[in-house]
Design an enzyme around this catalytic site. Structure first.
Site, PDB file in Angstrom:
ATOM      1  N   GLU A 228     -15.876 -24.628   1.559  1.00 27.70           N
ATOM      2  CA  GLU A 228     -17.111 -24.295   0.854  1.00 27.70           C
ATOM      3  C   GLU A 228     -18.272 -25.239   1.203  1.00 27.70           C
ATOM      4  O   GLU A 228     -18.792 -25.945   0.332  1.00 27.70           O
ATOM      5  CB  GLU A 228     -16.883 -24.300  -0.662  1.00 27.70           C
ATOM      6  CG  GLU A 228     -15.787 -23.358  -1.112  1.00 27.70           C
ATOM      7  CD  GLU A 228     -15.574 -23.332  -2.629  1.00 27.70           C
ATOM      8  OE1 GLU A 228     -16.211 -24.138  -3.334  1.00 27.70           O
ATOM      9  OE2 GLU A 228     -14.772 -22.526  -3.098  1.00 27.70           O
TER      10      GLU A 228
ATOM     11  N   HIS B  19     -12.282 -31.246   1.845  1.00 27.12           N
ATOM     12  CA  HIS B  19     -12.485 -30.591   0.547  1.00 27.12           C
ATOM     13  C   HIS B  19     -13.237 -31.592  -0.340  1.00 27.12           C
ATOM     14  O   HIS B  19     -12.793 -31.950  -1.413  1.00 27.12           O
ATOM     15  CB  HIS B  19     -11.149 -30.153  -0.056  1.00 27.12           C
ATOM     16  CG  HIS B  19     -11.254 -29.088  -1.109  1.00 27.12           C
ATOM     17  ND1 HIS B  19     -10.572 -27.895  -1.054  1.00 27.12           N
ATOM     18  CD2 HIS B  19     -11.977 -29.026  -2.256  1.00 27.12           C
ATOM     19  CE1 HIS B  19     -10.851 -27.159  -2.125  1.00 27.12           C
ATOM     20  NE2 HIS B  19     -11.698 -27.831  -2.870  1.00 27.12           N
TER      21      HIS B  19
ATOM     22  N   GLU C  13      -8.783 -18.983  -1.658  1.00 29.19           N
ATOM     23  CA  GLU C  13      -8.769 -19.321  -3.092  1.00 29.19           C
ATOM     24  C   GLU C  13      -9.093 -18.081  -3.895  1.00 29.19           C
ATOM     25  O   GLU C  13      -9.977 -17.302  -3.519  1.00 29.19           O
ATOM     26  CB  GLU C  13      -9.815 -20.385  -3.448  1.00 29.19           C
ATOM     27  CG  GLU C  13      -9.473 -21.786  -3.044  1.00 29.19           C
ATOM     28  CD  GLU C  13     -10.552 -22.790  -3.453  1.00 29.19           C
ATOM     29  OE1 GLU C  13     -11.243 -22.568  -4.467  1.00 29.19           O
ATOM     30  OE2 GLU C  13     -10.698 -23.782  -2.722  1.00 29.19           O
TER      31      GLU C  13
ATOM     32  N   ARG D   4      -1.707 -24.598   0.766  1.00 32.26           N
ATOM     33  CA  ARG D   4      -2.960 -25.119   1.306  1.00 32.26           C
ATOM     34  C   ARG D   4      -3.334 -26.375   0.519  1.00 32.26           C
ATOM     35  O   ARG D   4      -3.466 -26.323  -0.699  1.00 32.26           O
ATOM     36  CB  ARG D   4      -4.062 -24.055   1.169  1.00 32.26           C
ATOM     37  CG  ARG D   4      -5.423 -24.551   1.524  1.00 32.26           C
ATOM     38  CD  ARG D   4      -6.516 -23.477   1.422  1.00 32.26           C
ATOM     39  NE  ARG D   4      -7.778 -24.120   1.702  1.00 32.26           N
ATOM     40  CZ  ARG D   4      -8.845 -24.090   0.909  1.00 32.26           C
ATOM     41  NH1 ARG D   4      -8.841 -23.382  -0.206  1.00 32.26           N
ATOM     42  NH2 ARG D   4      -9.928 -24.756   1.225  1.00 32.26           N
TER      43      ARG D   4
ATOM     44  N   TYR E 153     -13.918 -15.515  -6.507  1.00 29.86           N
ATOM     45  CA  TYR E 153     -13.565 -15.613  -7.927  1.00 29.86           C
ATOM     46  C   TYR E 153     -14.193 -14.529  -8.783  1.00 29.86           C
ATOM     47  O   TYR E 153     -13.614 -14.107  -9.772  1.00 29.86           O
ATOM     48  CB  TYR E 153     -13.995 -16.981  -8.490  1.00 29.86           C
ATOM     49  CG  TYR E 153     -13.136 -18.111  -8.000  1.00 29.86           C
ATOM     50  CD1 TYR E 153     -11.987 -18.482  -8.685  1.00 29.86           C
ATOM     51  CD2 TYR E 153     -13.469 -18.796  -6.829  1.00 29.86           C
ATOM     52  CE1 TYR E 153     -11.179 -19.509  -8.227  1.00 29.86           C
ATOM     53  CE2 TYR E 153     -12.662 -19.827  -6.362  1.00 29.86           C
ATOM     54  CZ  TYR E 153     -11.520 -20.185  -7.063  1.00 29.86           C
ATOM     55  OH  TYR E 153     -10.719 -21.194  -6.608  1.00 29.86           O
TER      56      TYR E 153
ATOM     57  N   ASN F  29     -13.114 -17.787  -0.344  1.00 32.23           N
ATOM     58  CA  ASN F  29     -12.787 -18.111  -1.728  1.00 32.23           C
ATOM     59  C   ASN F  29     -13.565 -17.159  -2.619  1.00 32.23           C
ATOM     60  O   ASN F  29     -14.797 -17.192  -2.644  1.00 32.23           O
ATOM     61  CB  ASN F  29     -13.191 -19.553  -2.062  1.00 32.23           C
ATOM     62  CG  ASN F  29     -12.354 -20.574  -1.297  1.00 32.23           C
ATOM     63  OD1 ASN F  29     -11.389 -20.218  -0.621  1.00 32.23           O
ATOM     64  ND2 ASN F  29     -12.718 -21.839  -1.413  1.00 32.23           N
TER      65      ASN F  29
HETATM   66  O1  IFM Z   1     -11.666 -26.078  -8.116  1.00 30.89           O
HETATM   67  C1  IFM Z   1     -12.532 -25.427  -7.227  1.00 30.89           C
HETATM   68  C2  IFM Z   1     -12.147 -25.717  -5.797  1.00 30.89           C
HETATM   69  O2  IFM Z   1     -12.113 -27.075  -5.526  1.00 30.89           O
HETATM   70  C3  IFM Z   1     -13.157 -25.087  -4.875  1.00 30.89           C
HETATM   71  N1  IFM Z   1     -13.343 -23.693  -5.164  1.00 30.89           N
HETATM   72  C4  IFM Z   1     -13.548 -23.304  -6.543  1.00 30.89           C
HETATM   73  C5  IFM Z   1     -12.487 -23.934  -7.436  1.00 30.89           C
HETATM   74  C6  IFM Z   1     -12.736 -23.520  -8.901  1.00 30.89           C
HETATM   75  O3  IFM Z   1     -13.996 -23.933  -9.313  1.00 30.89           O
END
Ligand code: IFM
Length: 453
Positions: free
Chosen positions: A167, A122, A360, A78, A301, A299
Site C-alpha cells: 500500500e 509494510h 488482504e 504473507r 476491504y 487489498n
Molecule cells: O492493518 C492494515 C494493514 O496493515 C494494511 N491494510 C489494511 C489493514 C486494516 O486496516
C-alpha cells in the site's frame, strides 16, 4: 440450500500479517528503531497510547503461530520483514540475529507445508533513514535496493514469492500527507515525492529479487476500494475521479507503463503541491517503475460512496445501508462483497496483470470470548463467506486470481487505532498472549479443507 462452491485445485488460501503489527521485540537482539517505534512513542499519536513494543509477541511465539496456521490448514502465509531488524543503521552492517529470525520462520513455514509470501516494506522503515528524509528523498530508493539485496540473498533460495511494498498510497498520503501514520509529516508536496521514490524503489528492486531468488515471482500490493458516486451529480462524480486518481491510479498507472495520470497532475498543480513541477522525476524513472512484474496484489476491504455536494463541498464517504454490524465493520467500513468482483475485474481488464492475488481482505469485529472461552464472530464469518462468493464469481469470469490472504491471522496492532480494532481470525489476549481460534477460523479451516463451501 446454497449451491456448493468449489475453487480451482491450486487456489492458494492464506492469511496475512505485518512485522510491526505482530512481532513486538522492538529493541531486542540488535534491532534498530523504526519510524513506527518513534511515532508510537510520541504522545498523542495513537489511540490509548498503544505501541507495538510487545504487540502479539510473535518474535517469541512464532513457532506457536505456525502451529495455529497448520491447525487452520493455511496453504500460504504473507508476512513482512522489519527492515531495521536486519539493517539497524538502514544500510551497511547486517544484524545476523535479525536475519536468523526470518530464516528460521521461513524454514518453519516450509516444514509445515505453508508457502511464504514476503513483503519487504509494510511501513516500519529504519528511523535513521527517515532522518535523512525517508521516502521523500531519492537516496531512499538506493537504501531499499541494498536492503532487498541482503534479504533476498539470504532467503531467496527458499522464498519464491516477493512483494516489494504494501500500500504505497497509504505510506505517501497518510505518512507524509495527512500525518496520521508514521513519520507523521503533513505536507502533500512531500507525499508526492514519497510516492515517486516508493515506486522507483519498487522498479529498482525487481531485478535484484529476480537475480537472488531464481524462479521467484515478484509483485507489489496496492490498496483499492470500490468507489462510486452517491448520485449522478457532477460534484459526486468528480469526487470519485479525484479520490480514485489519488489512491489508486497514481500508483497503478505508472506501474503499468502509463505514467502519472494527467488529471491528477493538474489537480496537484492547482493545489500548489507541485511548486516545481515533477522535478523529482529523472529521465528513465518511468521505465524503471514499469518494470514487468509477475502479479499484482490487491487489498480490498470496502466500498466508498462519495457525496460531494454538502455545505462545504468537501467530499464525504456516506453510509448507503443501515448502520448494522452486518453492513458495517467496527472500522466504519462497509461490507460490500460485490465491490471485490468490481475491483478484480477493473484491474484485470484495465491493466492486464499476468496474475492477481487478494493480498488482504477481512473485517474488524471485537466479539470477545464467551463464558466457555469461545468466540462466535458470526459477522466476520458472514463477511468472509460473502467475499468468497465474490472471489468465485471473479474466477468464473476468467480473472486469473491465484490466491487469497485473509487479513489477519491474529488480532494485532491496528496502526493509529492501536489495539481497539480486532481483525484476527485468532483472538489474542494482549495481557497473557493466549491465542484462541475464533469461529471464523474454524469456518475458514473447513473452507480450505473442502476447497469450497
Ligand atoms: O492493518 C492494515 C494493514 O496493515 C494494511 N491494510 C489494511 C489493514 C486494516 O486496516
Amino acid at each position: 440450500m446454497a449451491n456448493k462452491i468449489t475453487f480451482p485445485e491450486n487456489f492458494l488460501w492464506g492469511a496475512a500479517t505485518a512485522s510491526y503489527q505482530i512481532e513486538g521485540a522492538w529493541n531486542k537482539h540488535g534491532k534498530g528503531e523504526s519510524t513506527w517505534d518513534r511515532f508510537t512513542h510520541t504522545p498523542g499519536k495513537i489511540r490509548n497510547s498503544d505501541t507495538g513494543d510487545i504487540a502479539t509477541d510473535h518474535y517469541r511465539l512464532w513457532k506457536k503461530d505456525i502451529g495455529l496456521m497448520k491447525k487452520i490448514g493455511l496453504k500460504a502465509y504473507r508476512f513482512s520483514i522489519a527492515w531495521p531488524r536486519l539493517l539497524p543503521a538502514g544500510r551497511g552492517k547486517v544484524n545476523q540475529k535479525g536475519l536468523d529470525f526470518y530464516s528460521r520462520l521461513v524454514d518453519g513455514l516450509l516444514a509445515a507445508n505453508i508457502t511464504p509470501f514476503v513483503t519487504l516494506n509494510h511501513w516500519d522503515i529504519p528511523q535513521i533513514l527517515e532522518e535523512e528524509g525517508g521516502w521523500t528523498v531519492r537516496s531512499m530508493a538506493d537504501a531499499f535496493v541494498e536492503y532487498t539485496d541482503v534479504i533476498t540473498r539470504s532467503l531467496g533460495d527458499r522464498v519464491k514469492n516477493w512483494i516489494t511494498h504494501n500500500e504505497p498510497a497509504v505510506v505517501a498520503w497518510m505518512g507524509y500527507g495527512s500525518g496520521v501514520h508514521a513519520p507523521g509529516l503533513r505536507d502533500y508536496k512531500l507525499g508526492i515525492r514519497a510516492a515517486h521514490h516508493l515506486l522507483l524503489s519498487h522498479g529498482q528492486a525487481v531485478p535484484v529479487i529476480r537475480r537472488n531468488s531464481p524462479n521467484a515471482e515478484v509483485g507489489i500490493t496496492l490498496n483499492i476500494a470500490w468507489n462510486i458516486a452517491a448520485s449522478n451529480s457532477r460534484a459526486d462524480r468528480e469526487a470519485v475521479r479525484a479520490n480514485d486518481g489519488e489512491w489508486f491510479r497514481w500508483f497503478a498507472d505508472p506501474l503499468y507503463g502509463r505514467g502519472y495520470p494527467s488529471d491528477k497532475v493538474t489537480d496537484y498543480t492547482q493545489m500548489g503541491a507541485l511548486p516545481n513541477g515533477m522535478d523529482f522525476v529523472q529521465p528513465g524513472d518511468m521505465d524503471v517503475i514499469a518494470t514487468p512484474t509477475d502479479f499484482i496484489g490487491l487489498n480490498y476491504y470496502s466500498r466508498h460512496v462519495f457525496r460531494a455536494d454538502g455545505a462545504d463541498n468537501d467530499p464525504q464517504i456516506v453510509f448507503a445501508h443501515p448502520k448494522t454490524p452486518e453492513h458495517w465493520t467496527e472500522m466504519g467500513w462497509e461490507n460490500h462483497p460485490d465491490g471485490l468482483i468490481g475491483i478484480l475485474g477493473r484491474v484485470y481488464f484495465d491493466y492486464q496483470p499476468l496474475k492477481l492475488y487478494v493480498t488482504e481482505n477481512g473485517a474488524s469485529y471485537s466479539t470477545p470470548p464467551d463464558e466457555k472461552g469461545e468466540i462466535h464472530d458470526e459477522h466476520r464469518t458472514n463477511y468472509l463467506r460473502t467475499h468468497f462468493v465474490a472471489l468465485h464469481r471473479a474466477l468464473q469470469a476468467g480473472i486469473p486470481l491465484a490466491g487469497y490472504f485473509l487479513w489477519s491471522l491474529l488480532d494485532n496492532f491496528e496502526w493509529s487505532h492501536g489495539y481497539s480494532q480486532r481483525f484476527g481470525i485468532v483472538w489474542v489476549d494482549y495481557e497473557t498472549q493466549k491465542r484462541i481460534l475464533k469461529d471464523s477460523a474454524k469456518w475458514y479451516k473447513r473452507v480450505i479443507k473442502k476447497n469450497g463451501f
